[in-house]
Design a protein around this motif. Structure first.
Motif, PDB file in Angstrom:
ATOM      1  N   PRO A 107       0.843  -1.203   0.000  1.00 17.83           N
ATOM      2  CA  PRO A 107       0.000   0.000   0.000  1.00 17.83           C
ATOM      3  C   PRO A 107       0.882   1.260   0.000  1.00 17.83           C
ATOM      4  CG  PRO A 107      -0.568  -1.496   1.808  1.00 17.83           C
ATOM      5  CD  PRO A 107       0.731  -1.972   1.253  1.00 17.83           C
ATOM      6  N   GLU A 108       0.251   2.434  -0.022  1.00 20.36           N
ATOM      7  CA  GLU A 108       0.973   3.701   0.140  1.00 20.36           C
ATOM      8  C   GLU A 108       1.712   3.722   1.468  1.00 20.36           C
ATOM      9  OE1 GLU A 108      -1.154   7.505  -1.790  1.00 20.36           O
ATOM     10  OE2 GLU A 108      -2.358   6.496  -0.262  1.00 20.36           O
ATOM     11  N   TYR A 109       2.880   4.347   1.463  1.00 18.87           N
ATOM     12  CA  TYR A 109       3.644   4.590   2.687  1.00 18.87           C
ATOM     13  C   TYR A 109       3.894   6.090   2.817  1.00 18.87           C
ATOM     14  CZ  TYR A 109       4.913  -0.171   4.084  1.00 18.87           C
ATOM     15  OH  TYR A 109       4.878  -1.468   4.549  1.00 18.87           O
ATOM     16  N   GLY A 110       4.206   6.532   4.025  1.00 21.06           N
ATOM     17  CA  GLY A 110       4.547   7.927   4.209  1.00 21.06           C
ATOM     18  C   GLY A 110       4.688   8.288   5.672  1.00 21.06           C
ATOM     19  N   ILE A 111       4.616   9.596   5.934  1.00 19.49           N
ATOM     20  CA  ILE A 111       4.753  10.142   7.286  1.00 19.49           C
ATOM     21  C   ILE A 111       3.386  10.622   7.736  1.00 19.49           C
ATOM     22  CG2 ILE A 111       5.903  11.855   8.724  1.00 19.49           C
ATOM     23  CD1 ILE A 111       8.053  12.048   6.491  1.00 19.49           C
ATOM     24  N   VAL A 166       2.156   6.536  17.721  1.00 17.79           N
ATOM     25  CA  VAL A 166       1.759   7.928  17.564  1.00 17.79           C
ATOM     26  C   VAL A 166       0.361   8.163  18.141  1.00 17.79           C
ATOM     27  CG1 VAL A 166       1.156   9.706  15.875  1.00 17.79           C
ATOM     28  CG2 VAL A 166       3.255   8.380  15.602  1.00 17.79           C
ATOM     29  N   ALA A 167      -0.543   7.248  17.898  1.00 10.42           N
ATOM     30  CA  ALA A 167      -1.926   7.409  18.378  1.00 10.42           C
ATOM     31  C   ALA A 167      -1.992   7.497  19.899  1.00 10.42           C
ATOM     32  CB  ALA A 167      -2.778   6.251  17.881  1.00 10.42           C
ATOM     33  N   ARG A 168      -1.086   6.814  20.583  1.00 12.17           N
ATOM     34  CA  ARG A 168      -1.100   6.869  22.059  1.00 12.17           C
ATOM     35  C   ARG A 168      -0.105   7.880  22.620  1.00 12.17           C
ATOM     36  NH1 ARG A 168       3.234   3.677  23.651  1.00 12.17           N
ATOM     37  NH2 ARG A 168       3.772   1.919  22.298  1.00 12.17           N
ATOM     38  N   GLY A 169       0.482   8.698  21.755  1.00  6.64           N
ATOM     39  CA  GLY A 169       1.339   9.785  22.216  1.00  6.64           C
ATOM     40  C   GLY A 169       2.785   9.428  22.457  1.00  6.64           C
ATOM     41  N   GLY A 170       3.223   8.287  21.957  1.00  2.00           N
ATOM     42  CA  GLY A 170       4.599   7.861  22.187  1.00  2.00           C
ATOM     43  C   GLY A 170       5.597   8.422  21.196  1.00  2.00           C
ATOM     44  N   ALA A 171       5.136   9.080  20.151  1.00  6.09           N
ATOM     45  CA  ALA A 171       5.991   9.733  19.160  1.00  6.09           C
ATOM     46  C   ALA A 171       5.152  10.777  18.439  1.00  6.09           C
ATOM     47  CB  ALA A 171       6.551   8.720  18.160  1.00  6.09           C
ATOM     48  N   GLN A 172       5.845  11.746  17.827  1.00  7.10           N
ATOM     49  CA  GLN A 172       5.129  12.796  17.101  1.00  7.10           C
ATOM     50  C   GLN A 172       4.682  12.343  15.718  1.00  7.10           C
ATOM     51  OE1 GLN A 172       8.650  15.286  18.108  1.00  7.10           O
ATOM     52  NE2 GLN A 172       7.166  16.964  18.016  1.00  7.10           N
ATOM     53  N   LEU A 173       5.513  11.528  15.088  1.00  7.34           N
ATOM     54  CA  LEU A 173       5.260  11.103  13.724  1.00  7.34           C
ATOM     55  C   LEU A 173       5.496   9.608  13.581  1.00  7.34           C
ATOM     56  CD1 LEU A 173       7.233  13.939  11.864  1.00  7.34           C
ATOM     57  CD2 LEU A 173       4.769  13.879  12.331  1.00  7.34           C
ATOM     58  N   ALA A 174       4.898   9.036  12.550  1.00  8.59           N
ATOM     59  CA  ALA A 174       5.124   7.629  12.229  1.00  8.59           C
ATOM     60  C   ALA A 174       5.407   7.486  10.743  1.00  8.59           C
ATOM     61  CB  ALA A 174       3.901   6.787  12.589  1.00  8.59           C
ATOM     62  N   VAL A 175       6.329   6.589  10.417  1.00 14.89           N
ATOM     63  CA  VAL A 175       6.446   6.111   9.037  1.00 14.89           C
ATOM     64  C   VAL A 175       5.595   4.854   8.977  1.00 14.89           C
ATOM     65  CG1 VAL A 175       7.965   5.301   7.214  1.00 14.89           C
ATOM     66  CG2 VAL A 175       8.781   7.039   8.820  1.00 14.89           C
ATOM     67  N   THR A 176       4.484   4.933   8.270  1.00 12.67           N
ATOM     68  CA  THR A 176       3.511   3.844   8.284  1.00 12.67           C
ATOM     69  C   THR A 176       2.876   3.716   6.904  1.00 12.67           C
ATOM     70  OG1 THR A 176       1.599   2.940   9.501  1.00 12.67           O
ATOM     71  CG2 THR A 176       1.618   5.321   9.109  1.00 12.67           C
ATOM     72  N   ASN A 177       1.895   2.819   6.803  1.00  5.03           N
ATOM     73  CA  ASN A 177       1.215   2.639   5.522  1.00  5.03           C
ATOM     74  C   ASN A 177      -0.234   3.115   5.620  1.00  5.03           C
ATOM     75  OD1 ASN A 177      -0.108   0.587   6.880  1.00  5.03           O
ATOM     76  ND2 ASN A 177       0.777  -1.082   5.692  1.00  5.03           N
ATOM     77  N   ALA A 178      -0.938   3.057   4.494  1.00  5.87           N
ATOM     78  CA  ALA A 178      -2.306   3.564   4.451  1.00  5.87           C
ATOM     79  C   ALA A 178      -3.239   2.859   5.442  1.00  5.87           C
ATOM     80  CB  ALA A 178      -2.849   3.466   3.029  1.00  5.87           C
ATOM     81  N   PRO A 179      -3.187   1.513   5.575  1.00  7.04           N
ATOM     82  CA  PRO A 179      -4.038   0.878   6.588  1.00  7.04           C
ATOM     83  C   PRO A 179      -3.731   1.356   8.011  1.00  7.04           C
ATOM     84  CG  PRO A 179      -3.313  -0.746   4.991  1.00  7.04           C
ATOM     85  CD  PRO A 179      -2.543   0.501   4.703  1.00  7.04           C
ATOM     86  N   GLY A 180      -2.459   1.647   8.310  1.00  7.35           N
ATOM     87  CA  GLY A 180      -2.102   2.144   9.636  1.00  7.35           C
ATOM     88  C   GLY A 180      -2.691   3.507   9.906  1.00  7.35           C
ATOM     89  N   VAL A 181      -2.681   4.363   8.901  1.00 12.57           N
ATOM     90  CA  VAL A 181      -3.268   5.695   9.039  1.00 12.57           C
ATOM     91  C   VAL A 181      -4.767   5.584   9.312  1.00 12.57           C
ATOM     92  CG1 VAL A 181      -3.833   7.817   7.767  1.00 12.57           C
ATOM     93  CG2 VAL A 181      -1.523   6.854   7.647  1.00 12.57           C
ATOM     94  N   ARG A 182      -5.451   4.725   8.558  1.00 14.11           N
ATOM     95  CA  ARG A 182      -6.901   4.561   8.739  1.00 14.11           C
ATOM     96  C   ARG A 182      -7.238   3.932  10.087  1.00 14.11           C
ATOM     97  NH1 ARG A 182      -6.496   2.911   3.214  1.00 14.11           N
ATOM     98  NH2 ARG A 182      -6.547   0.713   3.861  1.00 14.11           N
ATOM     99  N   TRP A 188      -2.068  12.043   7.096  1.00 14.47           N
ATOM    100  CA  TRP A 188      -0.846  12.093   6.310  1.00 14.47           C
ATOM    101  C   TRP A 188      -0.219  13.484   6.360  1.00 14.47           C
ATOM    102  CZ3 TRP A 188       1.252   7.752   5.100  1.00 14.47           C
ATOM    103  CH2 TRP A 188       0.526   6.659   4.589  1.00 14.47           C
ATOM    104  N   LEU A 189       1.102  13.534   6.540  1.00 11.97           N
ATOM    105  CA  LEU A 189       1.862  14.758   6.295  1.00 11.97           C
ATOM    106  C   LEU A 189       2.515  14.699   4.915  1.00 11.97           C
ATOM    107  CD1 LEU A 189       3.706  15.536   9.657  1.00 11.97           C
ATOM    108  CD2 LEU A 189       1.487  16.338   8.857  1.00 11.97           C
ATOM    109  N   ALA A 190       2.921  13.512   4.523  1.00 15.16           N
ATOM    110  CA  ALA A 190       3.529  13.298   3.208  1.00 15.16           C
ATOM    111  C   ALA A 190       3.437  11.809   2.910  1.00 15.16           C
ATOM    112  CB  ALA A 190       4.987  13.761   3.198  1.00 15.16           C
ATOM    113  N   ARG A 191       3.324  11.460   1.634  1.00 15.19           N
ATOM    114  CA  ARG A 191       3.211  10.044   1.291  1.00 15.19           C
ATOM    115  C   ARG A 191       3.750   9.771  -0.109  1.00 15.19           C
ATOM    116  NH1 ARG A 191      -3.416   9.527   0.797  1.00 15.19           N
ATOM    117  NH2 ARG A 191      -3.793  11.719   0.354  1.00 15.19           N
ATOM    118  N   ARG A 192       3.955   8.508  -0.371  1.00 17.95           N
ATOM    119  CA  ARG A 192       4.458   8.065  -1.665  1.00 17.95           C
ATOM    120  C   ARG A 192       3.733   6.786  -2.053  1.00 17.95           C
ATOM    121  NH1 ARG A 192       9.444   4.749  -2.647  1.00 17.95           N
ATOM    122  NH2 ARG A 192       7.771   3.663  -3.739  1.00 17.95           N
ATOM    123  N   PRO A 193       3.687   6.459  -3.348  1.00 18.31           N
ATOM    124  CA  PRO A 193       3.038   5.210  -3.758  1.00 18.31           C
ATOM    125  C   PRO A 193       3.750   4.004  -3.150  1.00 18.31           C
ATOM    126  CG  PRO A 193       3.432   6.645  -5.646  1.00 18.31           C
ATOM    127  CD  PRO A 193       4.181   7.236  -4.499  1.00 18.31           C
ATOM    128  N   GLY A 194       3.037   2.911  -3.071  1.00 14.84           N
ATOM    129  CA  GLY A 194       3.652   1.679  -2.601  1.00 14.84           C
ATOM    130  C   GLY A 194       4.730   1.203  -3.561  1.00 14.84           C
TER     131      GLY A 194
END
Length: 215
Positions: A107-111, A166-182, A188-194
């Motif tokens: 899937p898409e990845y990004g910050i 990130v969701a529980r406040g343990g970091a400001q940002l995550a490098v994750t994929n589209a399912p993780g964001v949802r 998304w702050l920035a993303r790229r195709p898979g």
């Protein structure tokens, strides 16, 4: 469209898949272990394979767990992406064999951030949760205004765990994929195709599937 494989490689590829398909058809519900939780790129690839071949998917916290369960015969096959830094442990283990391989896009990845806002400029390093294998994506897509900020990495075992941190406040940002964001309500702050990567399937050396070996 991909270029055709060279003859010998194409024959080996076809032979491996023919042998596996026959085996899986004879043994419905064959267990396939890979990295979880739900939403990882590995889980998505495994579910796609399972739907086509009638497999049963089991998810594990780390690929070390996948390896242990495969060696302990608690799962019959392991699905591991070529991008995984510890893949050689599967390749070189005397009790395992590479049974097949195939390309499939992630899937898409990004910050992503928890609130959808850019962190304020200055103010010390940014904390970024990420798997080791995808850290380089951060430098590739980080927004210009954050490019000079120092980064403190927070280790994560999967894309989904990075998003959860990130969701529980343990970091400001995550490098994750589209399912993780949802799944974790991030933005998304920035993303790229898979990326299209090679997925590898390992089984026990003692259980031959009749494929043709390739050097």
């Amino acid at each position: 469209m991909s270029a055709p494989l060279p003859g010998a490689l194409a024959e080996a590829y076809t032979a491996r898949w023919s042998a596996l398909s026959r085996r899986w058809a004879d043994r419905p519900g064959t267990t396939l272990g890979t990295l979880g939780p739900a939403g990882t790129s590995s889980e998505l690839a495994a579910r796609s394979l399972a739907a086509e071949h009638g497999l049963s998917v089991e998810l594990f916290t780390t690929f070390d767990d996948v390896l242990d369960h495969l060696l302990g015969r608690k799962v019959e096959f392991a699905l591991v992406p070529s991008a995984y830094q510890g893949l050689t442990r599967f390749h070189w283990h005397r009790d395992l064999r590479l049974r097949a391989f195939f390309p499939q896009a992630t899937p898409e990845y990004g910050i992503a951030s928890g609130d959808g806002c850019f962190p304020a400029p200055g103010g010390g390093p940014l904390t970024v949760a990420a798997m080791w294998e995808v850290r380089r994506i951060y430098a590739e897509v980080v927004p210009l205004r954050l490019r000079d900020r120092e980064v403190t990495w927070v280790d994560a075992a999967s894309t989904q765990q990075a998003a959860e941190v990130v969701a529980r406040g343990g970091a400001q940002l995550a490098v994750t994929n589209a399912p993780g964001v949802r799944a974790h309500g991030l933005r998304w702050l920035a993303r790229r195709p898979g990326a299209e990567i090679i997925w590898t399937l390992f089984g026990h050396a003692s259980e031959e599937t009749g494929h043709t070996s390739a050097a």
